[in-house]
Scaffold this active site. Structure first.
Site, mmCIF file in Angstrom:
data_model
loop_
_atom_site.group_PDB
_atom_site.id
_atom_site.type_symbol
_atom_site.label_atom_id
_atom_site.label_comp_id
_atom_site.label_asym_id
_atom_site.label_seq_id
_atom_site.Cartn_x
_atom_site.Cartn_y
_atom_site.Cartn_z
ATOM 1 N N HIS A 185 9.590 1.759 5.786
ATOM 2 C CA HIS A 185 8.772 0.577 5.525
ATOM 3 C C HIS A 185 9.570 -0.680 5.236
ATOM 4 O O HIS A 185 9.029 -1.648 4.691
ATOM 5 C CB HIS A 185 7.776 0.853 4.392
ATOM 6 N N GLU A 202 -2.739 -9.152 -11.167
ATOM 7 C CA GLU A 202 -2.251 -9.646 -9.882
ATOM 8 C C GLU A 202 -3.120 -10.829 -9.474
ATOM 9 O O GLU A 202 -4.020 -11.256 -10.206
ATOM 10 C CB GLU A 202 -2.292 -8.560 -8.794
ATOM 11 N N ASP A 207 2.080 -1.521 -5.026
ATOM 12 C CA ASP A 207 0.704 -1.573 -4.532
ATOM 13 C C ASP A 207 0.439 -0.493 -3.489
ATOM 14 O O ASP A 207 -0.658 0.054 -3.411
ATOM 15 C CB ASP A 207 0.413 -2.947 -3.920
#
Length: 510
Positions: A76, A258, A145
């Site tokens: 990723h 957030e 997240d």
């Protein structure tokens, strides 16, 4: 020797079976990453079954001129950081899958002391979550997240989310590491044993060693989460409230804070529909104040509920009462703890359905000082990005005091800084990828030209001068010294483009 090693490895068992690493012909999966912007074909992919296998691969590379080694978790990275052109790519997921059991509980039950999880570096955080909660009722405090990232991957960068302001980033939530250095040595390190290596590896971009095991502190897992979002038309009011929330004392603080910017329109990806929770709730634009601009802001908070707690809805309402958000544009839901932490999985599922998951992702992640965040908002978010980016534009504060300065992570000055994450999902008919990459470059140039105190998160630079500027003079000297100490041949993490591979004639302990 390298040829002999590769011949041995080619005949080895699959990683689920203990033994020597299996090497397979290099395929496209290991040549690229989630970003889809960079391609670098390795000579081979090595599937290690143990830390010794990782050490053997690094030692073999040290004896082969020009050969490098990259650890690849779940792929990723977004700029080829986990690739190795003509080198070896270590499939760290294979290391996780080869271990039985994958994870072990250390300390705790009955003893009344601290609890830890020993987990392979290639384990996904999602796997850690499910194992901890279902098996022991325990969980780490700090998350990302998106949980389908590997433990070693996030610890090599930072590991941030809405919990970071309170519990610290993931690099501040580690008790011990097992690391294979660029010298081919397997070491167990911690703040009290080999601390320089321990802190070098945390946030070290893979430059000093490959994380093969991490010991993660655990705490009692919540049962439910009261999750809420509120909307702002004023960036000044948004940041004032967000900064107030993250500096509250622990007994009056949320567990998660957030926020994100979104477009003042009915665009299903960039606009109002991206805000309501649960899905299906209605965003009423008539409630926005007159003169609301093209960009709005959503503050997102969560408060954990444990099995013996009372309902948290009233507590959340009370804690949010002083905030200056747009009244009437409030959204809230009670969700399970695992469901809350897994919320991005639904985004992934939709992205896979519409094809954007497999498209390129020219993402840009920055840390921007609170001193400059208002100017950044005017110049970049309301300026360059006023039409949205076909994905989330995260903007939320963190506290520098929650980060250990001994790690390798570079941060802005000042106690409060913001994560700005521009997470583009390329949709058909949108701007060409090269245009988006060029816009990212323009944003970085604007930050430098305007003198913003900022640092790239998941940095990608070309050349020593840019890296030295990223770290700053003192931290860059420390980074270079650590590289010489733990990876003198510059074998590791070549995709970061920081240090060129040194000749094999350079002295190295094998």
């Amino acid at each position: 020797m390298m040829l002999a090693y590769m011949d041995r490895a080619a005949a080895a068992a699959e990683p689920e079976d203990a033994g020597e690493p299996a090497a397979v012909a290099a395929g496209c999966a290991a040549a690229t990453d989630f970003g889809g912007l960079v391609s670098a074909m390795p000579a081979a992919v090595v599937r290690p079954a143990s830390a010794d296998d990782v050490a053997n691969a690094i030692r073999a590379a040290a004896l082969t001129a020009g050969l490098t080694v990259a650890a690849r978790g779940n792929g990723h990275s977004v700029a080829g950081q986990a690739t190795a052109e003509g080198g070896l790519v270590l499939d760290m997921r294979a290391l996780a899958l080869s271990r039985r059991p994958q994870m072990q509980l250390v300390g705790c039950p009955g003893g009344g002391g601290p609890c830890f999880a020993d987990v392979p570096g290639g384990a996904l955080w999602e796997e850690v979550l499910h194992w901890g909660v279902k098996t022991h009722g325990l969980a780490p405090a700090s998350w990302t997240d998106y949980l389908r990232l590997t433990v070693g991957g996030t610890l090599s960068n930072g590991g941030v989310s809405g919990q970071s302001f309170r519990y610290g980033p993931q690099v501040s939530n580690v008790a011990e590491l097992e690391v294979v250095t660029g010298n081919g040595e397997c070491r167990v390190c911690s703040p009290s044993s080999h601390p320089d290596l321990f802190f070098a590896v945390l946030g070290g971009l893979g430059q000093f060693g490959v994380i093969t095991r991490a010991r993660i502190p655990l705490r009692r897992a919540p049962q439910q989460v009261r999750w809420a979002r509120v909307v702002y038309a004023s960036f000044a009011e948004y940041t004032a409230d967000a900064e107030w929330l993250v500096t509250r004392p622990p007994d009056a603080a949320f567990d998660y804070v957030e926020g994100f910017a979104f477009v003042n329109s009915d665009d299903p990806v960039n606009g109002w529909p991206s805000v309501p929770i649960p899905g299906g709730a209605r965003f009423d634009p008539a409630l926005l104040p007159a003169g609301a601009g093209p960009v709005l802001y959503c503050l997102e908070v969560a408060l954990y509920r444990y099995p013996d707690d009372e309902d948290k809805a009233a507590a959340v309402s009370r804690m949010m009462a002083p905030l200056k958000h747009v009244r009437g544009l409030e959204f809230a839901a009670d969700v399970g703890y695992v469901d809350f932490l897994s919320r991005v999985n639904r985004v992934e599922e939709e992205a896979r359905r519409n094809g954007s998951w497999d498209a390129p992702h020219p993402w840009l992640n920055l840390f921007v000082s609170a001193r400059d965040i208002a100017d950044f908002d005017r110049a970049v978010i309301k300026g360059m990005l006023a039409d949205g980016i076909d994905g989330p534009m995260l903007v939320y504060p963190m506290l520098k005091s929650k980060w250990d300065p001994n790690t390798s992570v570079a941060l802005p000055e000042g106690e409060i800084f913001y994560l700005v994450a521009l997470l583009r999902f390329c949709r058909g008919g949108g701007p060409a990828v090269d245009e988006l990459v060029a816009q990212n470059g323009a944003i970085l140039r604007a930050c430098r030209a305007n003198g913003y105190d900022h640092k790239a998160y998941f940095p990608s630079y070309r050349g020593e001068a840019e890296w030295a500027r990223h770290f700053g003079a003192a931290r860059w000297r420390r980074f270079v010294e650590r590289k010489a100490r733990y990876d003198p041949l510059a074998i590791l993490a070549p995709g970061q483009k920081i240090f060129p591979r040194a000749p094999a004639s350079v002295a190295v302990q094998l």
